[in-house]
Design an enzyme around this catalytic site. Structure first.
Site, PDB file in Angstrom:
ATOM      1  N   CYS A  82       0.838  -1.202   0.000  1.00 41.21           N
ATOM      2  CA  CYS A  82       0.000   0.000   0.000  1.00 41.21           C
ATOM      3  C   CYS A  82       0.879   1.260   0.000  1.00 41.21           C
ATOM      4  CB  CYS A  82      -0.984  -0.034   1.164  1.00 41.21           C
ATOM      5  SG  CYS A  82      -2.395   1.082   0.945  1.00 41.21           S
ATOM      6  N   HIS A 169      -3.553  -5.306   0.732  1.00 39.55           N
ATOM      7  CA  HIS A 169      -3.019  -5.748   2.026  1.00 39.55           C
ATOM      8  C   HIS A 169      -3.064  -7.274   2.123  1.00 39.55           C
ATOM      9  CE1 HIS A 169      -2.655  -1.843   4.122  1.00 39.55           C
ATOM     10  NE2 HIS A 169      -3.629  -1.476   3.301  1.00 39.55           N
ATOM     11  N   GLU A 171      -1.795  -9.079   4.380  1.00 39.08           N
ATOM     12  CA  GLU A 171      -1.833  -9.492   5.785  1.00 39.08           C
ATOM     13  C   GLU A 171      -3.250  -9.617   6.337  1.00 39.08           C
ATOM     14  OE1 GLU A 171      -1.380  -4.939   5.941  1.00 39.08           O
ATOM     15  OE2 GLU A 171      -0.921  -6.600   4.600  1.00 39.08           O
TER      16      GLU A 171
END
Length: 510
Positions: A82, A169, A171
Site C-alpha cells: 500500500c 493488504h 496481511e
C-alpha cells in the site's frame, strides 16, 4: 540483540502488526521498527528482508514519511504494501497522485505474469484494498505482475533486485491468498521456519533470570489468559523471587474473584496474595463518564495498590504485566500508527514508582500467548478463556460506573455465557460479553408500561483481536439470550445485538 528474519518498517497502518503475525505463524521471526529507524539499527538486526507497511500519509505530501535511503542499498529483498508500494514507486521516479476512484474493500486480483512470489496463488483471487492514492505509471526497471479492476499496476516488481510492490493488504484475512504471498516472500528472502513458542519460552526464561538476578518481581494477575501466562513464565524462571498479586477492583464478573484465587492456588500452585480494593476503585470512578478518564483512573489505581503491596516485601524491583503486541499498536507506541485508545497497561510507569516494568509478552500476539501457555503446561480451559480487559466491566458500562449498574451487567453477562456454553458456541467465538448502554427504552411487561435499561450483546470472531467480525449466531440462540435476560434481570427490558466489525468499530465499546 536478537536478529530478525524480516523487519517490518511501520508507516502507520493499523494492520502493520498483522504482517508480523502472519509471518510468525509460518515460523518466520518478523519484528517491527519505526519507519524512520536508522540504517545502523537495521543492520544491527541482520535481516534477510524488509517489508514497508501501509500508512495514512501520501508520498507526495509535505509531511510524507520516508525511510532511510540506505534501505534500498542493502541488496535485500523489499516488499512494499500500500503506502510502501507507493513509496517504492516514488523513490524510483514514478508519479503517485490522488486516485480518481478510491478503493476500500474487496477486489479481484488478476495475475498477468507468474513468478516465485505467486507460487500457489490462482490466476484470479480476492484481495483487500484500502487506499486513496494511485501509482499512475510503472517505475523504470519494474514490470507489472498483476492488476485489478481499478488498478493497472496492482502488483509490480523488479525481479532482478527482488523489489516487490503490492497495492493491497496481503496481511488481512480478506485477502484469500495473502498468507501464501507472504510465505513466498519469506522464501525469496531465504528465511527458514525456526520461530516457535518453545524456543521463545527458553530464551525468555533465561532473559528474565539475567535481568532479575536476586531481586523480586511483583506480578499482577487478573485471571485472564495474558496475566496467567506471564505468571507461569515467571514461575518457571524465578519461582523463589516471584510475588503474585490479585486485586479485586470491584469490576469483575460474577464469582470471578473466587475463581481466580482457586485457579492460581490449585491449578498453578502459585502462592497468591489477594487484595480487595473494590471500594477504592469504585469511589474514584464515582461521577466519571468519559471512557479515557475511566481507563486512566483504573490504571493509576492499580499501580498505586501494587506499589503499596510491594513495599511490604524486600528487594522488589520489578512489576510484571501482560502487555501484548495488540495493546501496543492500539496505543500507537510503534511507528506512526494513529491512536485508537489508550490501554491501561501501555505507556510505562509514573516517575514516583520505585520499580521497573517487565513485559515478557510485549512482542507476541494473542494466538502466540495461547501457544506459549500450553508450552508452559497450562490447561486448555485457562489458555482458551475469552479475553477480559484490565479495566473490567467499567468499560462495558456506558457512562458512570456504580454498584447497581455493575449488578445489572453481571446478571446479563452470566446468562449470555451460560447460553453460549450450553449451545456449544462459546469455544467457537473469540469474545462474548454484554454492554450496559445506560439508555432507557419503553417496553410493555404484562399490562404495564416499563422504562428500563437496554443491554447490548457483543460476540465476535477473530484470530488475534486486530480485526474481528460479529459472530453469526443462530437466531434461536439470540432469542434465548434475549428472553432470559429480560425475564430474569429486573431493570432490563430490551436486548440488542452488535453487528459491527473491527474496523471500523473496536471490539470493546469503550
Amino acid at each position: 540483540m536478537k536478529n530478525a528474519d524480516i523487519l517490518v518498517l511501520d508507516f502507520g497502518s493499523q494492520y502493520t502488526q498483522l504482517i508480523a503475525r502472519r509471518l510468525r505463524e509460518q515460523g518466520v521471526y518478523a519484528e517491527l521498527m519505526p519507519f524512520n529507524v536508522s540504517i545502523e539499527a537495521i543492520k544491527a538486526k541482520n535481516p534477510k528482508g524488509i517489508i514497508l507497511s501501509g500508512g495514512p500519509a501520501s508520498v507526495y505530501a509535505k509531511d510524507a514519511y520516508f525511510c532511510d535511503e540506505g534501505v534500498f542499498t542493502l541488496g535485500l529483498p523489499v516488499l512494499g504494501i500500500c503506502y510502501g508500494m507507493q513509496l517504492l514507486a516514488h523513490k524510483n521516479g514514478a508519479d503517485v497522485a490522488p486516485a480518481g476512484h478510491k478503493e476500500y474493500g474487496k477486489a479481484n486480483l488478476n495475475i498477468v505474469k507468474k513468478c516465485d512470489f505467486f507460487k500457489g496463488v490462482p490466476d484470479t483471487s480476492v484481495v483487500w484494498m484500502s487506499h486513496s492514492d494511485k501509482v499512475n505509471e510503472l517505475p523504470q526497471g519494474f514490470e507489472v505482475l498483476a492488476n485489478s479492476e481499478n488498478s493497472e499496476f496492482c502488483v509490480f516488481a523488479n525481479l532482478d533486485k527482488k523489489l516487490y510492490a503490492l497495492q493491497f493488504h496481503p496481511e488481512v484475512a480478506h485477502s484469500e491468498f495473502g498468507d501464501t504471498m507472504l510465505k513466498n516472500f519469506a522464501k525469496i528472502c531465504g528465511c527458514e521456519s525456526t520461530w516457535n513458542m518453545g524456543s521463545f519460552a527458553k530464551k525468555e526464561v533465561q532473559a528474565i533470570r539475567e535481568k532479575v538476578g536476586n531481586d523480586k518481581v511483583l506480578c499482577a494477575v487478573s485471571g485472564g489468559v495474558d496475566s496467567s501466562v506471564v505468571a507461569a513464565l515467571l514461575a518457571h524462571a524465578i519461582p523463589d523471587n516471584l510475588i503474585v498479586v490479585f486485586v479485586d477492583n470491584g469490576l469483575l464478573r460474577t464469582n470471578e474473584a473466587k475463581q481466580v484465587e482457586e485457579m492460581f492456588k490449585l491449578k498453578l500452585g502459585v502462592n497468591l496474595i489477594s487484595i480487595d480494593a473494590s471500594e477504592l476503585f469504585l469511589s474514584r470512578l464515582k461521577g466519571v463518564r468519559d471512557p479515557e478518564k475511566k481507563r486512566k483512573i483504573i490504571g493509576e489505581t492499580f499501580i498505586e495498590v501494587f506499589d503499596k503491596e510491594a513495599k511490604k516485601h524486600s528487594n522488589v524491583k520489578y512489576l510484571a504485566q501482560g502487555t501484548l503486541y495488540t495493546d501496543v499498536i492500539e496505543s500507537s507506541v510503534v511507528g506512526s500508527s494513529k491512536t485508537i485508545k489508550s490501554h491501561h497497561n501501555v505507556g510505562g510507569l509514573p516517575e514516583w514508582m520505585e520499580f521497573e516494568l517487565i513485559e515478557p509478552l510485549r512482542e507476541i500476539f494473542k494466538d502466540e500467548v495461547r501457544r506459549l501457555g500450553l508450552e508452559l503446561g497450562l490447561s486448555r480451559d485457562i489458555v482458551y478463556r475469552h479475553p477480559f480487559p484490565g479495566p473490567g466491566l467499567a468499560i462495558r458500562i456506558m457512562g458512570e460506573v456504580n454498584t447497581s449498574s455493575l449488578e445489572l451487567l453481571r446478571k446479563a453477562d452470566v446468562i449470555l455465557r451460560e447460553e453460549l456454553k450450553s449451545s456449544g458456541w462459546y469455544d467457537k467465538t473469540w469474545q462474548a460479553f454484554c454492554v450496559l448502554l445506560n439508555v432507557n427504552s419503553v417496553g410493555v411487561m404484562g399490562d404495564n408500561r416499563t422504562y428500563e435499561n437496554a443491554v447490548c450483546l457483543r460476540v465476535v470472531d477473530a484470530s488475534d483481536g486486530m480485526t474481528a467480525s460479529f459472530s453469526r449466531l443462530p437466531y434461536d440462540l439470540l432469542e434465548n439470550c434475549s428472553r432470559r435476560i429480560i425475564n430474569e434481570v429486573d431493570g432490563i427490558n430490551r436486548v440488542v445485538y452488535d453487528i459491527s466489525s473491527k474496523p471500523p468499530a473496536t471490539i470493546e465499546w469503550e
